[in-house]
Design a protein around this motif. Structure first.
Motif, PDB file in Angstrom:
ATOM      1  N   MET A 103       0.822  -1.206   0.000  1.00 56.66           N
ATOM      2  CA  MET A 103       0.000   0.000   0.000  1.00 56.66           C
ATOM      3  C   MET A 103       0.859   1.260   0.000  1.00 56.66           C
ATOM      4  SD  MET A 103      -3.022  -1.200   2.627  1.00 56.66           S
ATOM      5  CE  MET A 103      -3.644   0.469   2.791  1.00 56.66           C
ATOM      6  N   LEU A 104       1.965   1.221   0.729  1.00 60.47           N
ATOM      7  CA  LEU A 104       2.881   2.360   0.773  1.00 60.47           C
ATOM      8  C   LEU A 104       3.520   2.585  -0.591  1.00 60.47           C
ATOM      9  CD1 LEU A 104       4.417   4.498   2.507  1.00 60.47           C
ATOM     10  CD2 LEU A 104       6.149   2.716   2.921  1.00 60.47           C
ATOM     11  N   LEU A 105       4.024   1.498  -1.198  1.00 61.00           N
ATOM     12  CA  LEU A 105       4.674   1.620  -2.502  1.00 61.00           C
ATOM     13  C   LEU A 105       3.700   2.091  -3.579  1.00 61.00           C
ATOM     14  CD1 LEU A 105       6.904  -1.606  -2.638  1.00 61.00           C
ATOM     15  CD2 LEU A 105       7.633   0.722  -2.131  1.00 61.00           C
ATOM     16  N   ALA A 106       2.456   1.625  -3.487  1.00 63.42           N
ATOM     17  CA  ALA A 106       1.455   1.964  -4.510  1.00 63.42           C
ATOM     18  C   ALA A 106       0.805   3.322  -4.281  1.00 63.42           C
ATOM     19  CB  ALA A 106       0.379   0.876  -4.562  1.00 63.42           C
ATOM     20  N   ILE A 130      -7.431  -4.570   4.068  1.00 64.56           N
ATOM     21  CA  ILE A 130      -7.294  -3.309   3.333  1.00 64.56           C
ATOM     22  C   ILE A 130      -8.458  -2.375   3.666  1.00 64.56           C
ATOM     23  CG2 ILE A 130      -7.181  -2.246   1.042  1.00 64.56           C
ATOM     24  CD1 ILE A 130      -5.988  -4.919   0.029  1.00 64.56           C
ATOM     25  N   ALA A 131      -9.664  -2.937   3.753  1.00 64.58           N
ATOM     26  CA  ALA A 131     -10.842  -2.127   4.086  1.00 64.58           C
ATOM     27  C   ALA A 131     -10.699  -1.507   5.474  1.00 64.58           C
ATOM     28  CB  ALA A 131     -12.104  -2.976   4.004  1.00 64.58           C
ATOM     29  N   LYS A 132     -10.287  -2.312   6.439  1.00 64.11           N
ATOM     30  CA  LYS A 132     -10.144  -1.791   7.812  1.00 64.11           C
ATOM     31  C   LYS A 132      -9.022  -0.762   7.897  1.00 64.11           C
ATOM     32  CE  LYS A 132      -9.669  -5.781   9.816  1.00 64.11           C
ATOM     33  NZ  LYS A 132      -9.431  -6.747  10.910  1.00 64.11           N
ATOM     34  N   GLU A 133      -7.946  -0.993   7.162  1.00 69.47           N
ATOM     35  CA  GLU A 133      -6.782  -0.103   7.222  1.00 69.47           C
ATOM     36  C   GLU A 133      -7.072   1.254   6.586  1.00 69.47           C
ATOM     37  OE1 GLU A 133      -2.646   0.305   8.400  1.00 69.47           O
ATOM     38  OE2 GLU A 133      -4.256  -1.097   8.917  1.00 69.47           O
ATOM     39  N   THR A 134      -7.937   1.282   5.570  1.00 69.24           N
ATOM     40  CA  THR A 134      -8.182   2.514   4.813  1.00 69.24           C
ATOM     41  C   THR A 134      -9.537   3.148   5.085  1.00 69.24           C
ATOM     42  OG1 THR A 134      -9.117   1.277   2.957  1.00 69.24           O
ATOM     43  CG2 THR A 134      -6.728   1.675   2.927  1.00 69.24           C
ATOM     44  N   LEU A 295       4.767  -9.889  -4.509  1.00 72.49           N
ATOM     45  CA  LEU A 295       4.487  -8.796  -5.436  1.00 72.49           C
ATOM     46  C   LEU A 295       5.676  -7.845  -5.541  1.00 72.49           C
ATOM     47  CD1 LEU A 295       2.351  -7.403  -7.228  1.00 72.49           C
ATOM     48  CD2 LEU A 295       1.494  -6.267  -5.180  1.00 72.49           C
ATOM     49  N   THR A 296       6.491  -7.792  -4.491  1.00 71.07           N
ATOM     50  CA  THR A 296       7.632  -6.884  -4.464  1.00 71.07           C
ATOM     51  C   THR A 296       8.824  -7.426  -5.250  1.00 71.07           C
ATOM     52  OG1 THR A 296       8.086  -7.840  -2.276  1.00 71.07           O
ATOM     53  CG2 THR A 296       7.050  -5.680  -2.332  1.00 71.07           C
ATOM     54  N   SER A 332       4.479  -5.154 -12.074  1.00 72.18           N
ATOM     55  CA  SER A 332       4.097  -4.729 -10.721  1.00 72.18           C
ATOM     56  C   SER A 332       4.480  -3.274 -10.459  1.00 72.18           C
ATOM     57  CB  SER A 332       4.743  -5.628  -9.669  1.00 72.18           C
ATOM     58  OG  SER A 332       6.138  -5.704  -9.841  1.00 72.18           O
ATOM     59  N   PHE A 333       3.508  -2.528  -9.944  1.00 75.19           N
ATOM     60  CA  PHE A 333       3.634  -1.122  -9.564  1.00 75.19           C
ATOM     61  C   PHE A 333       3.820  -0.181 -10.764  1.00 75.19           C
ATOM     62  CE2 PHE A 333       5.103  -3.586  -5.918  1.00 75.19           C
ATOM     63  CZ  PHE A 333       4.224  -3.144  -4.953  1.00 75.19           C
TER      64      PHE A 333
END
Length: 339
Positions: A103-106, A130-134, A295-296, A332-333
């Motif tokens: 999420m940080l990289l994107a 992701i929903a809870k974090e954002t 993914l990284t 990716s990214f």
């Protein structure tokens, strides 16, 4: 066991190991298609988005981040990507640190909606975190809602799909379309085929859980409109005949998982029901990568164990070239400014 029997057993095991190694190799070399790469600088994700434009960022499988500079929406959002061994032989769960890093990289910092195309783990597993974090609202089928509840997403943050009805999020208008999952397959004795006796999750699904606990629960596509322009996102490689009649799109994100394994008639019909009918200016393939790798790391095509990305990719390149349609590959990214 005599010497002859021991030798026979040894060569049988060696043959099995060699066959398995061959199946675990990549089904294509993505560098063979570098003329179709976007190849932008990752720092582009921190640049300002021109007014009226939408930036799309590819985050593996069918995870696509759409951003107009004010609002972000995300399809699926599968960032944990547990290994093949772990997925096959143990329970799996979201890797919260890995998700935060992705999420940080994107640049995911103004996310308002998550749309899950179906409830298999490689689409839905990370969506609750992701929903809870954002604070973004999680939209999905009954099965995805059960995954969300099991992950502790508040009731008011869950939205049940209503196919055909537009959802307004910022300047984005999203219409959920009924679709069909990639044709069933079996790998190492396990299948992804839907169980007709259990079409949906009927109770909450908490983590950790086995991969097969994430049943499909129906498959959906997304028509995303922004101003006068539109994007179609198809995460699975299948179609409902005539379902896209009358639809037009500037950009089509098209699932090609297992396309290369299908018969020629299926490939031709798939192209006709998606690309031909919507007449996009650009096609971007998705769900072509090996999602058992982080993914990284640089994305690699799906394994030969279950796919033939080389055949699928070359079919799409040939067809779009014949029709004068741009065919672009995002890794990716990597991102692209649409419209």
């Amino acid at each position: 066991m005599n010497i002859r029997g021991a030798k026979s057993r040894f060569f049988s095991i060696l043959t099995a190991v060699l066959l398995l190694q061959n199946c675990l190799t990549s089904s294509a070399n993505i560098q063979d298609y570098k003329e179709h790469f976007i190849g932008n600088d990752p720092r582009d994700l921190s640049s300002e988005i021109p007014k009226g434009k939408v930036r799309a960022v590819f985050l593996g499988t069918s995870s696509i981040l759409l951003d107009d500079g004010e609002t972000q929406i995300l399809t699926d959002g599968f960032f944990s990507r547990p290994s093949l061994f772990k997925t096959m032989f143990s329970k799996i769960a979201s890797d919260e640190q890995e998700i935060k890093y992705v999420m940080l990289l994107a640049g995911i910092k103004r996310l308002k909606g998550i749309f899950v195309c179906h409830s298999h783990y490689d689409h839905s597993m990370d969506s609750p975190f992701i929903a809870k974090e954002t604070g973004a609202k999680l939209y999905g089928s009954i099965s995805t809602i059960q995954v969300g509840k099991g992950g502790g997403v508040p009731e008011g943050q869950l939205g049940l799909f209503q196919p055909g009805k537009k959802i307004q999020i910022g300047k984005f208008k999203i219409t959920v379309l009924n679709s069909k999952h990639t044709p069933p397959f079996k790998i190492l004795g396990k299948t992804n085929a839907a169980d007709p006796n259990r079409p949906d999750l009927t109770e909450t699904l908490s983590q950790p859980a086995k991969a097969e606990d994430y049943i499909e629960g129906g498959t959906y596509d997304f028509l995303v409109e922004h101003g006068k322009n539109s994007i179609l996102i198809k995460g699975s490689t299948n179609y409902i005949e005539n379902a896209w009649d009358g639809l037009k799109a500037d950009v089509l994100f098209l699932g090609i998982a297992m396309l290369g394994k299908q018969e020629e008639g299926f490939k031709a019909k798939y192209y006709e029901e998606t690309v031909t009918k919507t007449s996009p200016k650009m096609v971007i393939p998705v769900h072509w990568d090996n999602f058992f790798k982080p993914l990284t790391e640089p994305l690699e095509p799906n394994l030969s164990l279950g796919d033939d990305v080389k055949t699928g990719m070359e079919f799409m390149i040939q067809k779009t070239s014949q029709d004068g349609i741009q065919f672009k590959i995002l890794r990716s990214f990597e991102s692209i400014l649409l419209f």
